[in-house]
Design an enzyme around this catalytic site. Structure first.
Site, PDB file in Angstrom:
ATOM      1  N   TYR A  30      47.958  38.197  52.186  1.00  0.00           N
ATOM      2  CA  TYR A  30      48.038  39.625  52.549  1.00  0.00           C
ATOM      3  C   TYR A  30      47.929  40.512  51.309  1.00  0.00           C
ATOM      4  O   TYR A  30      48.937  40.949  50.749  1.00  0.00           O
ATOM      5  CB  TYR A  30      49.364  39.903  53.280  1.00  0.00           C
ATOM      6  CG  TYR A  30      49.497  39.143  54.578  1.00  0.00           C
ATOM      7  CD1 TYR A  30      48.497  39.186  55.547  1.00  0.00           C
ATOM      8  CD2 TYR A  30      50.630  38.375  54.843  1.00  0.00           C
ATOM      9  CE1 TYR A  30      48.611  38.481  56.734  1.00  0.00           C
ATOM     10  CE2 TYR A  30      50.743  37.667  56.034  1.00  0.00           C
ATOM     11  CZ  TYR A  30      49.724  37.727  56.968  1.00  0.00           C
ATOM     12  OH  TYR A  30      49.842  37.023  58.144  1.00  0.00           O
ATOM     13  N   TRP A  36      55.190  48.244  57.849  1.00  0.00           N
ATOM     14  CA  TRP A  36      56.633  47.968  58.001  1.00  0.00           C
ATOM     15  C   TRP A  36      57.152  47.054  56.909  1.00  0.00           C
ATOM     16  O   TRP A  36      58.319  47.148  56.537  1.00  0.00           O
ATOM     17  CB  TRP A  36      57.003  47.553  59.425  1.00  0.00           C
ATOM     18  CG  TRP A  36      56.708  46.184  59.962  1.00  0.00           C
ATOM     19  CD1 TRP A  36      55.637  45.395  59.696  1.00  0.00           C
ATOM     20  CD2 TRP A  36      57.518  45.453  60.907  1.00  0.00           C
ATOM     21  NE1 TRP A  36      55.711  44.224  60.441  1.00  0.00           N
ATOM     22  CE2 TRP A  36      56.863  44.229  61.191  1.00  0.00           C
ATOM     23  CE3 TRP A  36      58.714  45.714  61.570  1.00  0.00           C
ATOM     24  CZ2 TRP A  36      57.362  43.284  62.084  1.00  0.00           C
ATOM     25  CZ3 TRP A  36      59.213  44.764  62.460  1.00  0.00           C
ATOM     26  CH2 TRP A  36      58.547  43.568  62.712  1.00  0.00           C
ATOM     27  N   ASP A 162      52.210  39.616  66.187  1.00  0.00           N
ATOM     28  CA  ASP A 162      50.850  39.375  66.693  1.00  0.00           C
ATOM     29  C   ASP A 162      50.726  38.432  67.886  1.00  0.00           C
ATOM     30  O   ASP A 162      50.191  38.784  68.914  1.00  0.00           O
ATOM     31  CB  ASP A 162      49.948  38.786  65.602  1.00  0.00           C
ATOM     32  CG  ASP A 162      50.351  39.162  64.201  1.00  0.00           C
ATOM     33  OD1 ASP A 162      51.340  39.887  64.030  1.00  0.00           O
ATOM     34  OD2 ASP A 162      49.655  38.740  63.272  1.00  0.00           O
ATOM     35  N   ARG A 195      49.522  29.348  62.649  1.00  0.00           N
ATOM     36  CA  ARG A 195      48.916  30.677  62.764  1.00  0.00           C
ATOM     37  C   ARG A 195      48.467  30.947  64.197  1.00  0.00           C
ATOM     38  O   ARG A 195      48.356  30.024  65.010  1.00  0.00           O
ATOM     39  CB  ARG A 195      47.693  30.761  61.840  1.00  0.00           C
ATOM     40  CG  ARG A 195      47.998  30.586  60.367  1.00  0.00           C
ATOM     41  CD  ARG A 195      48.633  31.783  59.745  1.00  0.00           C
ATOM     42  NE  ARG A 195      47.887  33.012  59.982  1.00  0.00           N
ATOM     43  CZ  ARG A 195      48.303  34.222  59.616  1.00  0.00           C
ATOM     44  NH1 ARG A 195      49.467  34.363  59.015  1.00  0.00           N
ATOM     45  NH2 ARG A 195      47.582  35.280  59.854  1.00  0.00           N
ATOM     46  N   TYR A 348      54.277  30.872  63.954  1.00  0.00           N
ATOM     47  CA  TYR A 348      54.327  32.306  63.738  1.00  0.00           C
ATOM     48  C   TYR A 348      55.324  33.035  64.632  1.00  0.00           C
ATOM     49  O   TYR A 348      56.521  32.815  64.507  1.00  0.00           O
ATOM     50  CB  TYR A 348      52.896  32.834  63.906  1.00  0.00           C
ATOM     51  CG  TYR A 348      52.508  33.825  62.843  1.00  0.00           C
ATOM     52  CD1 TYR A 348      52.834  33.599  61.523  1.00  0.00           C
ATOM     53  CD2 TYR A 348      51.830  34.984  63.159  1.00  0.00           C
ATOM     54  CE1 TYR A 348      52.483  34.520  60.551  1.00  0.00           C
ATOM     55  CE2 TYR A 348      51.466  35.900  62.194  1.00  0.00           C
ATOM     56  CZ  TYR A 348      51.803  35.664  60.891  1.00  0.00           C
ATOM     57  OH  TYR A 348      51.450  36.588  59.950  1.00  0.00           O
ATOM     58  N   GLU A 392      57.856  33.104  54.254  1.00  0.00           N
ATOM     59  CA  GLU A 392      57.486  34.129  55.252  1.00  0.00           C
ATOM     60  C   GLU A 392      58.390  34.046  56.481  1.00  0.00           C
ATOM     61  O   GLU A 392      58.816  35.062  57.020  1.00  0.00           O
ATOM     62  CB  GLU A 392      56.011  33.948  55.655  1.00  0.00           C
ATOM     63  CG  GLU A 392      55.467  35.066  56.520  1.00  0.00           C
ATOM     64  CD  GLU A 392      53.977  34.921  56.812  1.00  0.00           C
ATOM     65  OE1 GLU A 392      53.393  33.868  56.471  1.00  0.00           O
ATOM     66  OE2 GLU A 392      53.393  35.863  57.375  1.00  0.00           O
TER      67      GLU A 392
HETATM   68  C1  9YW Z   1      48.101  40.487  59.913  1.00  0.00           C
HETATM   69  C2  9YW Z   1      52.254  41.247  56.698  1.00  0.00           C
HETATM   70  C3  9YW Z   1      52.024  41.163  58.199  1.00  0.00           C
HETATM   71  C4  9YW Z   1      53.258  41.608  58.977  1.00  0.00           C
HETATM   72  C5  9YW Z   1      53.141  41.278  60.453  1.00  0.00           C
HETATM   73  C6  9YW Z   1      52.784  39.822  60.607  1.00  0.00           C
HETATM   74  C7  9YW Z   1      51.500  39.525  59.869  1.00  0.00           C
HETATM   75  C8  9YW Z   1      49.199  39.576  60.369  1.00  0.00           C
HETATM   76  O1  9YW Z   1      51.674  39.817  58.502  1.00  0.00           O
HETATM   77  O2  9YW Z   1      50.443  40.249  60.415  1.00  0.00           O
HETATM   78  O3  9YW Z   1      46.995  39.976  59.703  1.00  0.00           O
HETATM   79  O4  9YW Z   1      48.362  41.675  59.750  1.00  0.00           O
HETATM   80  O5  9YW Z   1      52.683  39.455  61.947  1.00  0.00           O
HETATM   81  O6  9YW Z   1      54.348  41.585  61.115  1.00  0.00           O
HETATM   82  O7  9YW Z   1      53.445  42.982  58.815  1.00  0.00           O
HETATM   83  O8  9YW Z   1      53.417  40.559  56.344  1.00  0.00           O
END
Ligand code: 9YW
Length: 419
Positions: A30, A36, A162, A195, A348, A392
């Site tokens: 990421y 958030w 997600d 995932r 996840y 995570e």
């Molecule tokens: C995505 C970053 C994000 C979180 C989400 C989590 C995941 C997947 O990772 O999202 O590709 O954005 O589900 O809550 O904000 O940590």
């Protein structure tokens, strides 16, 4: 490791993930600023550096749209290790951003930071408070146009959870064809078995294509949305954020702005209250396309504790239900209970324990006078972090750390919850 060493390690994670005033959730997987995540990270920073905490929120607000929305990702700098990147979103903000939002934890973070910031930082807090208020107004106007007291999400990514089983039925109606070629990058960083599945991703991208074609205009997106859920997790967080923001405005001596947040919180509290289902001992979201309750059990059903003061019978029912979910678990509240067929200890949002979810739940339990239950949730979580690292998320049956390593919001959770 000794608690002081863990504090230092948590700070080291935040500084390793710092990209210049904003923090990426984790290296590689990421590589941008997530909405958030940054609000939780700001609270982590506030335990030792109020200036850096405010900076995190200021950089998030650089992504705020003219209509008030704060996007779920701000693409401050290019990186090719994530899909879908800015070219897929095709939004037209000054800084590239995604076109949907995420749970608005920022108002909660602002109150937390303001309580720890010196007086000289008040002007910065005021500017951020008005940005948060604009985003709250966006949620109310764009996502609760009929005034039901729950805000709707148009994409699973907006909930922050997600691949939660809560979306299975609604997402199954979303076609898998996409105009954008799906080129996943996440499974190059972490085990694919942990995932979302490929078909989930195709549906996520189908929704993205649909909203891009609607020009990212809230009313057009609402009309085009094949996925529209009046959602209790986001609504509870927004309600609590509005309550916290009203306190911030009170402290700043802005009674009109404070009253507007209280009015929003009251409106949402009514909506949340109506989402209580006694037979399930929890709150439920509503699928607005199918016109049905979403019965699948997920952590979202307990998050209204954050914003509501439950009466004794409801409080007891919730506690008993949470205990039932945790049977056989060594830590936390599983995001899906092991007794449900959708439960998957490692995949996840379909079972694993997330530090930030338990953080919010503990806050909700404390608000409702259940400090002991809050502590029972947090103590094993902190022990798991001390053992496994700032992962995570965690397997609720074994306590094993999973997903991305050296995760910012897990480090922030340690810094806040271990005090
Ligand atoms: C995505 C970053 C994000 C979180 C989400 C989590 C995941 C997947 O990772 O999202 O590709 O954005 O589900 O809550 O904000 O940590």
């Amino acid at each position: 490791m000794h608690p002081a060493e863990l504090d230092a390690a948590a700070r080291a994670v935040l500084s390793a993930n710092d990209r210049g005033g904003y923090t990426v959730p984790t290296e590689g997987l990421y590589p941008f600023q997530w909405n958030w995540d940054s609000a939780f990270v700001a609270m982590g920073f506030a335990t030792f550096d109020a200036d850096r905490a405010l900076r995190e929120l200021e950089r998030l607000v650089e992504g705020q749209w003219d209509d008030g929305m704060i996007p779920h990702i701000v693409f401050h700098a290019p990186a090719d290790s994530y899909f879908p990147g800015p070219e897929v979103w095709g939004t037209r903000h000054r800084i590239p951003t995604s076109g949907i939002s995420q749970p608005p934890v920022m108002g909660m973070a602002l109150r937390f930071v303001a309580a720890r910031a010196p007086a000289a930082m008040r002007p910065r807090i005021a500017t951020l408070a008005h940005a948060a208020a604009r985003s709250h107004a966006w949620w109310r106007a764009a996502r609760d146009p009929e005034g039901i007291g729950l805000v709707a999400v148009l994409h699973p990514w907006e909930t922050g959870s997600d691949n939660s089983p809560a979306w299975d039925a609604a997402l199954a109606r979303v076609p898998q064809d996409t105009t954008t070629p799906v080129r996943r990058r996440d499974t190059g960083h972490v085990d694919a078995a942990m995932r979302p599945r490929d078909e989930d991703y195709r549906r996520y991208i189908h929704l993205l294509d649909t909203y891009r074609a609607a020009g990212w205009q809230p009313a057009a997106m609402w009309r085009a949305a094949p996925f529209r859920i009046a959602e209790v997790q986001v609504s509870a967080i927004l309600c609590r954020a509005a309550q916290d923001l009203s306190s911030v405005f009170d402290e700043l001596g802005e009674p009109g702005a404070a009253a507007a947040q209280r009015a929003l919180a009251t409106h949402l509290a009514h909506g949340l209250d109506a989402a209580w289902r006694p037979a399930l001992s929890r709150f439920v979201s509503r699928d607005l396309v199918a016109g049905e309750d979403i019965a699948a059990p997920t952590q979202a059903g307990f998050l209204p504790l954050l914003a509501l003061d439950l009466d004794a019978p409801r409080r007891k029912a919730v506690l008993a239900e949470m205990r039932r979910w945790s049977a056989g678990c060594v830590l936390g509240l599983p995001t899906t209970p092991p007794y449900h067929p959708a439960f998957d200890a490692k995949r996840y949002w379909r079972g694993p324990v997330w530090a930030v979810v338990d953080w919010l739940l503990a806050e909700g339990l404390r608000r409702n006078g259940e400090a002991e239950a809050a502590q029972a949730l947090i103590a094993p979580l902190l022990a798991a972090i001390a053992r496994a690292g700032f992962d995570e998320y965690f397997d609720p049956l074994t306590g094993e750390g999973l997903g991305g390593r050296r995760f910012s919001w897990t480090a922030a959770a340690w810094l806040v919850l271990s005090r």
